[in-house]
Write a protein that holds these residues in place. Structure first.
Motif, mmCIF file in Angstrom:
data_model
loop_
_atom_site.group_PDB
_atom_site.id
_atom_site.type_symbol
_atom_site.label_atom_id
_atom_site.label_comp_id
_atom_site.label_asym_id
_atom_site.label_seq_id
_atom_site.Cartn_x
_atom_site.Cartn_y
_atom_site.Cartn_z
ATOM 1 N N LEU A 82 17.291 -9.879 -3.252
ATOM 2 C CA LEU A 82 17.002 -8.575 -2.629
ATOM 3 C C LEU A 82 17.090 -8.700 -1.106
ATOM 4 C CD1 LEU A 82 13.743 -7.585 -4.568
ATOM 5 C CD2 LEU A 82 16.095 -6.856 -5.089
ATOM 6 N N ALA A 83 17.476 -7.594 -0.470
ATOM 7 C CA ALA A 83 17.472 -7.572 1.007
ATOM 8 C C ALA A 83 17.341 -6.138 1.502
ATOM 9 C CB ALA A 83 18.755 -8.202 1.549
ATOM 10 N N GLY A 84 16.964 -6.006 2.758
ATOM 11 C CA GLY A 84 16.848 -4.676 3.378
ATOM 12 C C GLY A 84 15.657 -3.922 2.817
ATOM 13 N N ASP A 85 15.778 -2.594 2.781
ATOM 14 C CA ASP A 85 14.657 -1.769 2.311
ATOM 15 C C ASP A 85 14.320 -2.050 0.846
ATOM 16 O OD1 ASP A 85 14.632 -0.658 4.819
ATOM 17 O OD2 ASP A 85 14.775 1.427 4.153
ATOM 18 N N ALA A 86 15.216 -2.616 0.088
ATOM 19 C CA ALA A 86 14.896 -2.999 -1.297
ATOM 20 C C ALA A 86 13.839 -4.111 -1.306
ATOM 21 C CB ALA A 86 16.157 -3.479 -2.015
ATOM 22 N N ALA A 87 13.756 -4.848 -0.214
ATOM 23 C CA ALA A 87 12.827 -5.988 -0.150
ATOM 24 C C ALA A 87 11.563 -5.667 0.638
ATOM 25 C CB ALA A 87 13.524 -7.204 0.469
ATOM 26 N N HIS A 88 11.626 -4.670 1.529
ATOM 27 C CA HIS A 88 10.436 -4.357 2.349
ATOM 28 C C HIS A 88 10.558 -2.962 2.933
ATOM 29 C CE1 HIS A 88 13.380 -5.578 5.299
ATOM 30 N NE2 HIS A 88 13.448 -6.745 4.693
ATOM 31 N N ILE A 89 9.428 -2.255 2.923
ATOM 32 C CA ILE A 89 9.395 -0.934 3.579
ATOM 33 C C ILE A 89 8.139 -0.857 4.444
ATOM 34 C CG2 ILE A 89 10.732 0.379 1.913
ATOM 35 C CD1 ILE A 89 7.994 1.314 0.728
ATOM 36 N N HIS A 90 8.187 -0.015 5.451
ATOM 37 C CA HIS A 90 7.067 0.109 6.387
ATOM 38 C C HIS A 90 7.257 1.380 7.193
ATOM 39 C CE1 HIS A 90 9.858 -1.019 9.570
ATOM 40 N NE2 HIS A 90 10.336 -1.896 8.718
ATOM 41 N N PHE A 91 6.245 1.747 7.953
ATOM 42 C CA PHE A 91 6.353 2.905 8.843
ATOM 43 C C PHE A 91 7.417 2.599 9.901
ATOM 44 C CE2 PHE A 91 4.285 5.962 11.948
ATOM 45 C CZ PHE A 91 4.396 7.075 11.129
ATOM 46 N N THR A 113 0.832 -1.206 0.000
ATOM 47 C CA THR A 113 0.000 0.000 0.000
ATOM 48 C C THR A 113 0.868 1.257 0.000
ATOM 49 O OG1 THR A 113 -0.086 -0.211 2.404
ATOM 50 C CG2 THR A 113 -1.964 -1.051 1.193
ATOM 51 N N SER A 114 0.316 2.330 -0.582
ATOM 52 C CA SER A 114 1.061 3.593 -0.683
ATOM 53 C C SER A 114 0.888 4.402 0.599
ATOM 54 C CB SER A 114 0.547 4.392 -1.874
ATOM 55 O OG SER A 114 0.665 3.610 -3.030
ATOM 56 N N GLU A 115 1.654 5.482 0.628
ATOM 57 C CA GLU A 115 1.632 6.370 1.810
ATOM 58 C C GLU A 115 0.249 6.993 2.024
ATOM 59 O OE1 GLU A 115 5.045 9.071 1.803
ATOM 60 O OE2 GLU A 115 3.564 10.676 1.699
ATOM 61 N N ALA A 162 4.126 4.114 3.654
ATOM 62 C CA ALA A 162 4.019 3.149 2.554
ATOM 63 C C ALA A 162 4.514 1.799 3.079
ATOM 64 C CB ALA A 162 4.860 3.608 1.373
ATOM 65 N N THR A 163 3.762 0.740 2.780
ATOM 66 C CA THR A 163 4.094 -0.584 3.325
ATOM 67 C C THR A 163 4.103 -1.572 2.168
ATOM 68 O OG1 THR A 163 3.045 0.007 5.414
ATOM 69 C CG2 THR A 163 3.316 -2.344 4.993
ATOM 70 N N ARG A 164 5.259 -2.045 1.827
ATOM 71 C CA ARG A 164 5.369 -2.922 0.649
ATOM 72 C C ARG A 164 6.420 -3.992 0.887
ATOM 73 N NH1 ARG A 164 2.867 -0.973 -3.755
ATOM 74 N NH2 ARG A 164 2.118 1.161 -3.578
ATOM 75 N N GLN A 165 6.229 -5.090 0.167
ATOM 76 C CA GLN A 165 7.215 -6.165 0.243
ATOM 77 C C GLN A 165 7.420 -6.739 -1.161
ATOM 78 O OE1 GLN A 165 8.569 -9.737 3.073
ATOM 79 N NE2 GLN A 165 6.378 -9.529 2.989
ATOM 80 N N ALA A 166 8.687 -7.023 -1.490
ATOM 81 C CA ALA A 166 8.978 -7.661 -2.782
ATOM 82 C C ALA A 166 8.252 -9.002 -2.822
ATOM 83 C CB ALA A 166 10.477 -7.874 -2.930
#
Ligand SMILES: Cc1cc2nc3c(=O)[nH]c(=O)nc-3n(C[C@H](O)[C@H](O)[C@H](O)COP(=O)(O)OP(=O)(O)OC[C@H]3O[C@@H](n4cnc5c(N)ncnc54)[C@H](O)[C@@H]3O)c2cc1C
Length: 500
Positions: free
Chosen positions: A276-285, A172-174, A262-266
């Motif tokens: 992939l690893a780190g923020d390239a693979a997953h982002i979140h609040f 999901t986006s921000e 924004a909350t996303r996962q590869a």
């Protein structure tokens, strides 16, 4: 091939992975756009499992000198902190340390291990073919191309590697943003900072080195502003006055930034020869201080598996186990940060204040606090086993530091045995037949340790032998009551370390 592995992105996660690979004698290069580590620190926390990993590799003491241990963590900035001091770990605390200090320690380690670090290099494209990857990059002198057997994307949220590998970033986006400021607060006198939530918003203040304070704020009047819009000192000042009743003389902004949820996962962490690893693979609040920590934890999972493949002893299922093991862990991470975002930034009504107060009371129940502390500290992570043969309750668990009485009579902490990144075969039963288990000369990647437990430990008292992975998880334990113990040890070694 120019290298065995090229790591794109030399943030903390990329540098850690490159170091792990170099430790295991892989020829590795890091390509990093920035000429030097950024002076600003998004993350301020290292959690227990990350500290355990640094302990394995002999870096914990150096980090401890640069940071400040605190016995707690937090969930959604609730009033009741998470008590890490009761966790069963020799690192049962949060180390409060700016991210750039952590990065410097890792980069120094990478250099000492011979990692080639090419800074001021922007990666432009990544292509894979049957034998390897081809990476085109540019520096001040122009474009050039490098080849390697594997390419890794640790190039952050906007990862070019992920995009070029065609891996969807699902989520999901921000929908909301928070603000942070590293500032001087001359009138602030709380040595341990503060955390305050009310119908006006949320503010957390934490002391930083060099006389600065980190102010973190979710202001209902400013939270629909895009992350791209710069934060002003005035914005922070007026928010502090409204929420806290004082701006504590806020002045001299060193760094101001806005961050989003924004909350996303590869969709997958591997595409052929690309990982992939780190923020390239997953982002979140950034709630609960977890992003950097999980990135470090996952590359320690990937490093030895990739090295095993390159050195020719990896079982055929091993490389894919990186995604299989880490994807569910990070799915749980994304869910917990979404829950925290709901509790911290979605609603500032009296109902939410009441809900937060109820949850805070529940966290005063020791068992509830303990379960949440285990989750945020990542000590709850265990990896399901591929094989169901000869199951032992320890299999898949994190390996806790044990005091061992070694065959030469010395007492050592088990974590010291993990410095070289090899498997550890911990033999606790003085069984002479161990010599015949396998042709040991073929298994240079296993370090055999003959020892006994220096302290009574009920989890371990029935263990004859345990094979422990280089990332500190128990691969295969054999019970003393197992009828064919040496056969069982052999079976575990072949399953995990190859038939060779
Ligand atoms: C406000 C905030 C607070 C946070 N607090 C915490 C906390 O307390 N605890 C915690 O654990 N985490 C925290 N995090 C998360 C943490 O900062 C990140 O998860 C962490 O930096 C991820 O590291 P990384 O190496 O994966 O990515 P990054 O740190 O983003 O590094 C990626 C690197 O790749 C380089 N790069 C990108 N593209 C290219 C290219 N094409 N060519 C060459 N190089 C490239 C970049 O220059 C960069 O150096 C926080 C995040 C934010 C926003």
């Amino acid at each position: 091939m120019d290298f065995e592995v090229i790591v794109v992105g030399g943030g903390p996660v990329g540098m850690m992975l490159a170091s792990e690979l170099a430790l295991m004698k892989v020829k590795v290069c890091v390509l990093e756009r920035l000429k030097e580590t950024t002076p600003y620190s998004r993350a301020l926390t290292l959690h227990p499992r990350s500290l355990e990993i640094f302990d394995f590799r002999g870096l914990k003491a150096k980090l401890m000198r640069k940071g400040k241990p605190i016995p707690t963590g937090h969930f959604a900035a609730l009033d009741t902190p998470l008590d890490f001091s009761v966790l069963d770990s020799t690192s049962n605390f949060t180390l409060f340390i700016p991210q750039n200090e952590t990065e410097k320690v890792i980069e120094e380690w990478a250099k000492s291990l011979g990692v080639e670090i090419w800074r001021g290099v922007e990666v432009l494209s990544v292509h894979q073919y049957s034998q390897g990857v081809e990476i085109t990059a540019a520096d001040l002198k122009g474009e050039f191309t490098l080849t390697a057997a594997y390419g890794i994307g640790t190039d952050g949220a906007g990862s070019i590697v992920r995009k070029q590998a065609g891996i969807p970033f699902v989520g999901t986006s921000e929908t909301l943003t928070g603000m942070l400021g590293d500032v001087v607060l001359p009138d602030f006198s709380e040595p341990n900072g503060l955390s305050f939530f009310s119908k006006q918003g949320l503010v957390m203040v934490a002391p930083l080195p060099n006389g600065l304070h980190r102010v973190v704020m979710i202001d209902p009047e400013r939270m629909s502003i895009s992350k791209q819009e710069p934060v002003t000192l005035e914005e922070l000042r007026s928010g502090m006055i409204r929420i806290l009743g004082s701006d504590f003389g806020i002045t001299q902004p060193y760094w101001l930034s806005r961050y989003g949820n924004a909350t996303r996962q590869a969709e997958r962490y591997r595409e052929g020869r690309i990982f992939l690893a780190g923020d390239a693979a997953h982002i979140h609040f950034p709630a609960g201080g977890q992003g950097l920590n999980v990135g470090l934890q996952e590359v320690v999972n990937l490093g030895w598996k990739l090295a095993a493949e390159l050195k020719g002893w990896a079982p055929d299922w091993l490389l894919d186990s990186y995604h299989a093991e880490r994807f569910p862990v990070n799915t749980a991470l994304l869910r917990n940060t979404e829950v925290q975002t709901l509790l911290m930034g979605s609603d500032f009504s009296p109902k939410m204040i009441e809900l937060r107060s109820m949850l805070s009371s529940m966290l005063q129940i020791p068992e509830a606090n303990y379960q949440m502390a285990k989750q945020i500290s990542a000590l709850n992570v265990r990896y399901e086993q591929e094989t169901k043969e000869l199951p032992h309750p320890l299999n898949g668990n994190r390996f806790r530091d044990l005091k061992l009485l070694l065959a030469d009579g010395t007492v050592r902490n088990a974590y010291e045995l993990f410095r070289s990144g090899s498997f550890i075969l911990l033999h606790l039963a003085s069984d002479d037949r161990l010599h015949d288990a396998v042709e040991w000369c073929k298994y240079k990647h296993i370090r055999v340790v003959l020892a006994s437990l220096a302290n009574v430990d009920s989890d371990w008292e029935d263990v004859h032998t345990a094979l422990i992975r280089p990332d500190g998880y128990i691969a295969w334990a054999v019970s003393r009551s197992e009828p064919k113990r040496i056969d069982a040890v052999r079976q575990g070694i072949i399953h995990w370390c190859g038939g060779i």
